[in-house]
Design a protein around this motif. Sequence first.
Motif, PDB file in Angstrom:
ATOM      1  N   PHE A 236      15.895  23.217  12.744  1.00 44.76           N
ATOM      2  CA  PHE A 236      14.670  22.482  12.441  1.00 44.76           C
ATOM      3  C   PHE A 236      13.464  23.148  13.108  1.00 44.76           C
ATOM      4  CE2 PHE A 236      18.132  19.475  12.177  1.00 44.76           C
ATOM      5  CZ  PHE A 236      17.826  18.663  11.095  1.00 44.76           C
ATOM      6  N   ALA A 237      12.293  22.925  12.528  1.00 41.08           N
ATOM      7  CA  ALA A 237      11.036  23.321  13.161  1.00 41.08           C
ATOM      8  C   ALA A 237      10.577  22.204  14.078  1.00 41.08           C
ATOM      9  CB  ALA A 237       9.974  23.611  12.108  1.00 41.08           C
ATOM     10  N   GLY A 238      10.531  22.488  15.358  1.00 44.12           N
ATOM     11  CA  GLY A 238      10.005  21.527  16.310  1.00 44.12           C
ATOM     12  C   GLY A 238       8.490  21.631  16.395  1.00 44.12           C
ATOM     13  N   LEU A 239       7.910  20.931  17.336  1.00 38.69           N
ATOM     14  CA  LEU A 239       6.462  20.994  17.529  1.00 38.69           C
ATOM     15  C   LEU A 239       6.051  22.426  17.832  1.00 38.69           C
ATOM     16  CD1 LEU A 239       5.808  17.798  19.700  1.00 38.69           C
ATOM     17  CD2 LEU A 239       5.419  18.097  17.242  1.00 38.69           C
ATOM     18  N   GLY A 240       5.027  22.889  17.139  1.00 41.45           N
ATOM     19  CA  GLY A 240       4.495  24.225  17.386  1.00 41.45           C
ATOM     20  C   GLY A 240       5.096  25.326  16.543  1.00 41.45           C
ATOM     21  N   VAL A 241       6.142  25.014  15.777  1.00 43.57           N
ATOM     22  CA  VAL A 241       6.699  25.973  14.819  1.00 43.57           C
ATOM     23  C   VAL A 241       6.352  25.479  13.422  1.00 43.57           C
ATOM     24  CG1 VAL A 241       8.813  26.932  13.812  1.00 43.57           C
ATOM     25  CG2 VAL A 241       8.538  26.828  16.291  1.00 43.57           C
ATOM     26  N   GLY A 242       5.791  26.344  12.600  1.00 43.56           N
ATOM     27  CA  GLY A 242       5.283  25.939  11.299  1.00 43.56           C
ATOM     28  C   GLY A 242       6.366  25.603  10.289  1.00 43.56           C
ATOM     29  N   VAL A 243       5.951  24.860   9.261  1.00 39.92           N
ATOM     30  CA  VAL A 243       6.789  24.567   8.105  1.00 39.92           C
ATOM     31  C   VAL A 243       6.116  25.173   6.879  1.00 39.92           C
ATOM     32  CG1 VAL A 243       7.685  22.754   6.589  1.00 39.92           C
ATOM     33  CG2 VAL A 243       7.799  22.464   9.069  1.00 39.92           C
ATOM     34  N   VAL A 244       6.880  25.883   6.062  1.00 39.35           N
ATOM     35  CA  VAL A 244       6.350  26.529   4.866  1.00 39.35           C
ATOM     36  C   VAL A 244       6.135  25.478   3.774  1.00 39.35           C
ATOM     37  CG1 VAL A 244       6.784  28.247   3.073  1.00 39.35           C
ATOM     38  CG2 VAL A 244       7.527  28.679   5.433  1.00 39.35           C
ATOM     39  N   THR A 245       4.928  25.445   3.203  1.00 35.99           N
ATOM     40  CA  THR A 245       4.610  24.450   2.172  1.00 35.99           C
ATOM     41  C   THR A 245       4.181  25.073   0.845  1.00 35.99           C
ATOM     42  OG1 THR A 245       2.284  24.262   2.847  1.00 35.99           O
ATOM     43  CG2 THR A 245       3.877  22.807   3.955  1.00 35.99           C
ATOM     44  N   LYS A 246       4.050  26.412   0.793  1.00 37.55           N
ATOM     45  CA  LYS A 246       3.647  27.078  -0.446  1.00 37.55           C
ATOM     46  C   LYS A 246       4.601  28.219  -0.756  1.00 37.55           C
ATOM     47  CE  LYS A 246      -1.326  26.144   0.103  1.00 37.55           C
ATOM     48  NZ  LYS A 246      -2.666  26.751   0.230  1.00 37.55           N
ATOM     49  N   LYS A 247       4.749  28.512  -2.033  1.00 31.66           N
ATOM     50  CA  LYS A 247       5.614  29.615  -2.452  1.00 31.66           C
ATOM     51  C   LYS A 247       4.914  30.949  -2.214  1.00 31.66           C
ATOM     52  CE  LYS A 247       7.989  26.959  -6.040  1.00 31.66           C
ATOM     53  NZ  LYS A 247       8.311  26.861  -7.486  1.00 31.66           N
ATOM     54  N   GLY A 248       5.722  32.013  -2.141  1.00 37.30           N
ATOM     55  CA  GLY A 248       5.165  33.346  -1.996  1.00 37.30           C
ATOM     56  C   GLY A 248       5.494  34.024  -0.683  1.00 37.30           C
ATOM     57  N   LEU A 249       6.135  33.310   0.238  1.00 33.19           N
ATOM     58  CA  LEU A 249       6.530  33.879   1.518  1.00 33.19           C
ATOM     59  C   LEU A 249       8.025  34.185   1.504  1.00 33.19           C
ATOM     60  CD1 LEU A 249       4.516  31.519   3.897  1.00 33.19           C
ATOM     61  CD2 LEU A 249       3.826  33.735   2.994  1.00 33.19           C
ATOM     62  N   LYS A 250       8.499  34.822   2.571  1.00 33.18           N
ATOM     63  CA  LYS A 250       9.922  35.149   2.651  1.00 33.18           C
ATOM     64  C   LYS A 250      10.781  33.896   2.735  1.00 33.18           C
ATOM     65  CE  LYS A 250       9.287  39.664   4.812  1.00 33.18           C
ATOM     66  NZ  LYS A 250       9.506  40.500   6.026  1.00 33.18           N
ATOM     67  N   ILE A 251      10.240  32.848   3.320  1.00 37.07           N
ATOM     68  CA  ILE A 251      10.927  31.567   3.411  1.00 37.07           C
ATOM     69  C   ILE A 251      10.324  30.616   2.386  1.00 37.07           C
ATOM     70  CG2 ILE A 251      11.459  29.608   4.905  1.00 37.07           C
ATOM     71  CD1 ILE A 251      12.912  32.188   5.666  1.00 37.07           C
ATOM     72  N   GLN A 252      11.166  29.946   1.641  1.00 34.21           N
ATOM     73  CA  GLN A 252      10.695  29.021   0.621  1.00 34.21           C
ATOM     74  C   GLN A 252      10.370  27.659   1.231  1.00 34.21           C
ATOM     75  OE1 GLN A 252      10.155  29.854  -2.711  1.00 34.21           O
ATOM     76  NE2 GLN A 252      10.449  31.873  -1.777  1.00 34.21           N
ATOM     77  N   PRO A 253       9.456  26.905   0.608  1.00 31.29           N
ATOM     78  CA  PRO A 253       9.185  25.546   1.065  1.00 31.29           C
ATOM     79  C   PRO A 253      10.342  24.626   0.717  1.00 31.29           C
ATOM     80  CG  PRO A 253       7.926  26.049  -0.928  1.00 31.29           C
ATOM     81  CD  PRO A 253       8.588  27.318  -0.516  1.00 31.29           C
ATOM     82  N   PRO A 254      10.563  23.565   1.493  1.00 27.51           N
ATOM     83  CA  PRO A 254       9.825  23.144   2.685  1.00 27.51           C
ATOM     84  C   PRO A 254      10.642  23.412   3.955  1.00 27.51           C
ATOM     85  CG  PRO A 254      10.987  21.267   1.793  1.00 27.51           C
ATOM     86  CD  PRO A 254      11.464  22.480   1.026  1.00 27.51           C
ATOM     87  N   TYR A 255      10.918  24.683   4.250  1.00 26.84           N
ATOM     88  CA  TYR A 255      11.776  25.035   5.379  1.00 26.84           C
ATOM     89  C   TYR A 255      10.967  25.542   6.572  1.00 26.84           C
ATOM     90  CZ  TYR A 255      15.716  24.556   2.199  1.00 26.84           C
ATOM     91  OH  TYR A 255      16.650  24.057   1.327  1.00 26.84           O
ATOM     92  N   PRO A 256      11.545  25.505   7.765  1.00 23.97           N
ATOM     93  CA  PRO A 256      10.873  26.041   8.953  1.00 23.97           C
ATOM     94  C   PRO A 256      10.491  27.500   8.781  1.00 23.97           C
ATOM     95  CG  PRO A 256      12.775  24.719   9.600  1.00 23.97           C
ATOM     96  CD  PRO A 256      12.832  24.863   8.109  1.00 23.97           C
ATOM     97  N   ALA A 257       9.330  27.870   9.305  1.00 26.37           N
ATOM     98  CA  ALA A 257       8.810  29.239   9.172  1.00 26.37           C
ATOM     99  C   ALA A 257       9.493  30.154  10.184  1.00 26.37           C
ATOM    100  CB  ALA A 257       7.299  29.249   9.355  1.00 26.37           C
ATOM    101  N   ILE A 258      10.770  30.364   9.957  1.00 24.67           N
ATOM    102  CA  ILE A 258      11.570  31.280  10.773  1.00 24.67           C
ATOM    103  C   ILE A 258      12.072  32.360   9.827  1.00 24.67           C
ATOM    104  CG2 ILE A 258      13.535  31.522  12.323  1.00 24.67           C
ATOM    105  CD1 ILE A 258      13.342  28.494  12.856  1.00 24.67           C
ATOM    106  N   ASN A 259      11.696  33.586  10.066  1.00 23.23           N
ATOM    107  CA  ASN A 259      11.966  34.664   9.120  1.00 23.23           C
ATOM    108  C   ASN A 259      13.452  35.006   9.003  1.00 23.23           C
ATOM    109  OD1 ASN A 259       9.290  34.916   8.376  1.00 23.23           O
ATOM    110  ND2 ASN A 259       9.216  37.107   8.758  1.00 23.23           N
ATOM    111  N   PRO A 260      13.840  35.669   7.906  1.00 22.84           N
ATOM    112  CA  PRO A 260      15.254  35.958   7.671  1.00 22.84           C
ATOM    113  C   PRO A 260      15.946  36.740   8.777  1.00 22.84           C
ATOM    114  CG  PRO A 260      14.009  36.277   5.655  1.00 22.84           C
ATOM    115  CD  PRO A 260      13.002  36.009   6.722  1.00 22.84           C
TER     116      PRO A 260
END
Length: 340
Positions: free
Chosen positions: A87-111
């Motif tokens: 999970f993304a805790g406080l201070g770690v982002g959540v992806v909300t838009k398409k176009g990044l390496k991580i799809q929404p709505p997952y924690p912004a932790i790269n592959p």
Amino acid sequence: MEKKELRKGYTTGTHTVASFRSCLDTLLVTNEASITKTNKIDNDDLDVTKGCEIVVNLDFSSKDFLLNPTFQKAHYFESGTNSLEIFAGLGVGVVTKKGLKIQPPYPAINPAPLNAIKEYFDIKTKDMDNLHLKCCVSVTNGQEIAKQTANSKVGVLEGISILGTTGIVKPVSSSAYIDSVKIEIEFAIQNGYNPIYFTLGNSAFKVACEKSNEEGIVEIGNFVYDSINLATTLKAKEVIFLCGIGKMTKVYQGFKNTHNRFGIIDFTQLQLDIKKNLNYEVDIETTLTVKGISQELEKVGLLDAFYEMITKRANEQIKKWFKDSNVKAIILEQKEVLGW
């Protein structure tokens, strides 16, 4: 003078993986929830995450986690009968838009760090059954740090991204900034922005905002060559590069980075080019600024021709760097001439 050896550092991803390993080792020994905190090692790069505190919690339940308030789904891994949710805790982002390496709505932790975590989980739990763990990755003050990044523009909300491919941040290259530019270009391409606007400076950004919204605009700092290289490599269909005439003069003179620490404009060469192309000899003894030269040329009716010369030469230089580039340079002063 003895040359200083610059320090390398480690990415947020590397620190997160190391903390996860420590947490998992502790939990498997104690059979109790564990927590590990680490501070991102300082280095001589330009990186807003230097020194930040990364916190990893590992537990059998997620009920006590302090999560990013943005709606999210956990990254989920299975290994035999075992499972891990991240999970993304406080201070770690959540992806909300398409176009990044991580799809929404997952924690912004790269592959790369995700794969490293999964691999370690596989190794350490291969002889176990029905172990179901929850992991929370947080960054202290990450919401504030993220305001200094382009995260919100590309849809990463309420925190920073956990990045890292090689694991090492090299100094001087300002790799963190260039990585951010790469992410923004990829995002703009994936979301159909054409052209994409490269801007250098606040004035250029404001002009670009008249033509596009922020998602299609990439602020490239002084990293002209690196950014054009990325756009070319990523096969952006069209890029319009906007900056003032002073910086564009440096581009046509071959400066790959327009920061003053990489050198200053060669005014003698500029004087010779104006003489050759405009048949006029400017006075560089009394004015050693491009603005001053512009004012002199305006008095003799050569200002528009000067703009055209700088733009033409800058575009020629870009083609010398990358013959297949679809980047078109336009100086802010010339946009009026072009009827923008």
